[in-house]
Design an enzyme around this catalytic site. Structure first.
Site, short mmCIF file in Angstrom:
data_model
loop_
_atom_site.label_atom_id
_atom_site.label_comp_id
_atom_site.label_asym_id
_atom_site.label_seq_id
_atom_site.Cartn_x
_atom_site.Cartn_y
_atom_site.Cartn_z
N TYR A 142 21.98 -1.73 18.36
CA TYR A 142 22.84 -2.26 19.42
C TYR A 142 23.77 -1.15 19.91
O TYR A 142 24.99 -1.24 19.79
CB TYR A 142 23.63 -3.45 18.88
CG TYR A 142 24.37 -4.27 19.91
CD1 TYR A 142 24.00 -4.28 21.24
CD2 TYR A 142 25.44 -5.05 19.52
CE1 TYR A 142 24.69 -5.05 22.17
CE2 TYR A 142 26.15 -5.84 20.42
CZ TYR A 142 25.76 -5.83 21.75
OH TYR A 142 26.45 -6.60 22.66
N SER A 143 23.17 -0.07 20.43
CA SER A 143 23.94 1.04 20.98
C SER A 143 23.06 1.76 22.00
O SER A 143 21.86 1.51 22.09
CB SER A 143 24.40 2.00 19.88
OG SER A 143 23.31 2.48 19.12
N LEU A 178 25.51 9.89 5.01
CA LEU A 178 26.39 8.72 5.08
C LEU A 178 26.41 8.22 6.52
O LEU A 178 26.67 8.98 7.44
CB LEU A 178 27.82 9.07 4.65
CG LEU A 178 28.88 7.99 4.89
CD1 LEU A 178 28.61 6.75 4.04
CD2 LEU A 178 30.28 8.54 4.60
N ASP A 179 26.13 6.92 6.71
CA ASP A 179 26.17 6.29 8.03
C ASP A 179 27.31 5.27 8.03
O ASP A 179 27.23 4.23 7.36
CB ASP A 179 24.83 5.61 8.33
CG ASP A 179 24.75 5.05 9.75
OD1 ASP A 179 25.79 5.02 10.43
OD2 ASP A 179 23.66 4.64 10.15
N ILE A 180 28.37 5.57 8.78
CA ILE A 180 29.55 4.72 8.84
C ILE A 180 29.38 3.71 9.97
O ILE A 180 29.29 4.09 11.14
CB ILE A 180 30.82 5.54 9.07
CG1 ILE A 180 30.96 6.62 8.00
CG2 ILE A 180 32.06 4.65 9.09
CD1 ILE A 180 32.07 7.62 8.30
N GLY A 181 29.35 2.41 9.62
CA GLY A 181 29.10 1.39 10.64
C GLY A 181 27.62 1.35 10.96
O GLY A 181 27.22 1.46 12.12
N GLY A 183 25.19 -0.86 11.02
CA GLY A 183 24.44 -1.98 11.58
C GLY A 183 23.40 -2.47 10.60
O GLY A 183 23.67 -2.67 9.41
N GLY A 185 20.82 -0.82 9.63
CA GLY A 185 20.21 0.28 8.89
C GLY A 185 19.13 1.04 9.61
O GLY A 185 18.40 1.83 8.98
N CYS A 366 27.02 -4.13 31.79
CA CYS A 366 26.52 -2.98 31.04
C CYS A 366 25.55 -2.15 31.87
O CYS A 366 25.46 -0.93 31.68
CB CYS A 366 25.83 -3.45 29.76
SG CYS A 366 26.93 -4.14 28.51
#
Length: 395
Positions: A142-143, A178-181, A183, A185, A366
Site C-alpha cells: 500500500y505505497s 530491518l524494515d520499519i513499518g 506492512g 512483509g 490519489c
C-alpha cells in the site's frame, strides 16, 4: 442564480485558464473556464448546496458532496476535474483576488450564520483486509509503485519498486535487513527471496504482524525473516541495511527525532538506509481536510528539509534523493480501477454505499494529486559512513 453558485462559476471563468469543464444544472448546460478548450469533464449538479459546500470547505466539502450525491460525473473522470482545479491553482488565485475572496467569505459566513451543518458524519470502520484486497496487488503493498512503462500492471509497478529499493540499498546475501513499518512483509519477502538477506520487519498493527508472518511461512522463508509487533521507539540490535516505506508521514513531528536517532543507533558502521515517504515541496505543510478527517487522521506531509536536518543531526550522510511522485499517478489509477471493479463484492453491512463513494473519492484524489499538487514521494538514501564508496550513477 444564488451567491454561492454565481461565485463558483465566476471563479472558474476568471481563474481556469488551462482547460474547461461543463456544468449541467437546472436543465441547463454551461461551459466554464477557457471556453476555447474542449471541456475535459462534465458535472451534473443534483443539489445547489454543492456550491456552498465546496466554497466553504474546499476539498472536504467536495468530497462530502460526492458522498452525498450532490453531483455526478457524466463525461470524463472525477480525477480529471480534480486535476484541472489543482493545475490551475484555484485556491491560490482566489486568495490573491480580493473581490472573489470577499464573495467566498460571504458564503462561508452565511453558512455559519444559518447554522448549516452539511457535514457527512464520520464513520469509524475497522478497515479490514477485505477492503484492501479489493484494490491492492497480491502482496498487499500500500505505497507508491515504480513505473518502467506507463503500461505496467499494478503487480509490475510494485515489483519494480521493491526491487529498486533493494538495489539502492545494495543488498547482499547474508546481510541483516530491518524494515520499519513493514506492512504485510512484501519488501522483506522480496529481499530475502531475490537478494539472500535475513531480517526483521516491525509494525504496530496486530493484523499486519499476523498476516505478514503467514505470508512469510507460505513463501518458505520463516527461518530467515519475521515480522514483530512493536513500535519504532523499541528498535534495538544492529543491521547492515535499514528501510522504512510509508511510515514517516504517519508519525507526529515530535517523533521525528526519536525515529531517526533509533535508525542511526541500529545501523551498522558502513550501513545504508532508505526512507520512502509522502511529502510536500511547499514551504508550509498544509493538511488536506478530507484526507485528515476520513482517511489518515493525524498524518502529515514530510518536508525534505526536515528529513535532511534529522539525518544531519544523527551523523547520517545523504547519498541520493529522488522524488517519484509521478509514479503514484500510475499506481493510484490501478487502485481506482480495481476498486471500481471489485467494490460490489464488499460486505454491504460493513462497507455501505456512502463508505464506498467516500473511498472512491479518496482514490480519485490519489490519481489527481501526483500530477498537479505540491505533493511529493521522496526516497532518501543515506549511509553511516561518510567515506563509503559511492557509485557514479544512481540505480
Amino acid at each position: 442564480m444564488n451567491l454561492a453558485q454565481d461565485t463558483f462559476i465566476q471563479i472558474l471563468n476568471r481563474h481556469v485558464s488551462d482547460g474547461s469543464l461543463r456544468l449541467v444544472l437546472e436543465g441547463k448546460s454551461l461551459t466554464a473556464g477557457a471556453k476555447e478548450r474542449a471541456p475535459a469533464v462534465t458535472l451534473r449538479i443534483h443539489d445547489d448546496r454543492f456550491f456552498s459546500r465546496v466554497l466553504s470547505q474546499g476539498n472536504l466539502g467536495m468530497g462530502e458532496a460526492y458522498v452525498d450525491g450532490d453531483f455526478s460525473v457524466e463525461e470524463g473522470e472525477l480525477h480529471e476535474f480534480l486535476t484541472l482545479l489543482l493545475r490551475n491553482r484555484i485556491d491560490r488565485k482566489v486568495r490573491g483576488d480580493p473581490r472573489t475572496a470577499l464573495k467566498v467569505l460571504r458564503v462561508q459566513l452565511g453558512n455559519k450564520l444559518s447554522g448549516a451543518q452539511w457535514r457527512y458524519v464520520q464513520r469509524h470502520y475497522d478497515l479490514g483486509d477485505e477492503l484492501f484486497e479489493s484494490f491492492l496487488d497480491e502482496s498487499m503493498t500500500y505505497s507508491c509503485g515504480y513505473a518502467l512503462s506507463p503500461e505496467d500492471s499494478l503487480e509490475e509497478l510494485q515489483r519494480n519498486k521493491l526491487d529498486r529499493i533493494c538495489r539502492k540499498l545494495e543488498l547482499k546475501p547474508g546481510e541483516q535487513l530491518l524494515d520499519i513499518g513493514c506492512g504485510f512483509g512484501g519488501l522483506l519477502i522480496h529481499a530475502a527471496r531475490h537478494y539472500g538477506v535475513t531480517g526483521v520487519g516491525i509494525t504496530n498493527s496486530q493484523r499486519h504482524a499476523e498476516r505478514g508472518n503467514e505470508n512469510i511461512a507460505r513463501a518458505g522463508l520463516a527461518g530467515r525473516i519475521r515480522v514483530e509487533l512493536r513500535d519504532h521507539s523499541t528498535i534495538d540490535g544492529r543491521f547492515d541495511k535499514i528501510v522504512s516505506v510509508g511510515m514517516l508521514e504517519h508519525l507526529p513531528r515530535k517523533e521525528y527525532r526519536r525515529y531517526f536517532s533509533r535508525i542511526a543507533r541500529a545501523l551498522a558502521p558502513q550501513g545504508l538506509g532508505l526512507v520512502h515517504a509522502i511529502g510536500t515541496s511547499a514551504p508550509t505543510n498544509t493538511h488536506d481536510p478530507f484526507i485528515q478527517r476520513y482517511i489518515f487522521p493525524g498524518s502529515g506531509q514530510v518536508k525534505l528539509s526536515e528529513v535532511a536536518t534529522h539525518l544531519e543531526r544523527q551523523g547520517l550522510a545523504i547519498r541520493d534523493v529522488e522524488n517519484i511522485v509521478r509514479h503514484y499517478h500510475y499506481t493510484a489509477k490501478h487502485w481506482l480501477t480495481r476498486f471500481q471493479q471489485n467494490q460490489h463484492r464488499l460486505d454491504p453491512k460493513r462497507y455501505d454505499a456512502a463508505f464506498r463513494r467516500l473511498w472512491e473519492y479518496y482514490l480519485h484524489c490519489c490519481v489527481a494529486a501526483p500530477l498537479a499538487s505540491d505533493g511529493t514521494v521522496y526516497q532518501v538514501l543515506f549511509t553511516k559512513d561518510y567515506a563509503a564508496p559511492m557509485p557514479l550513477h544512481r540505480v
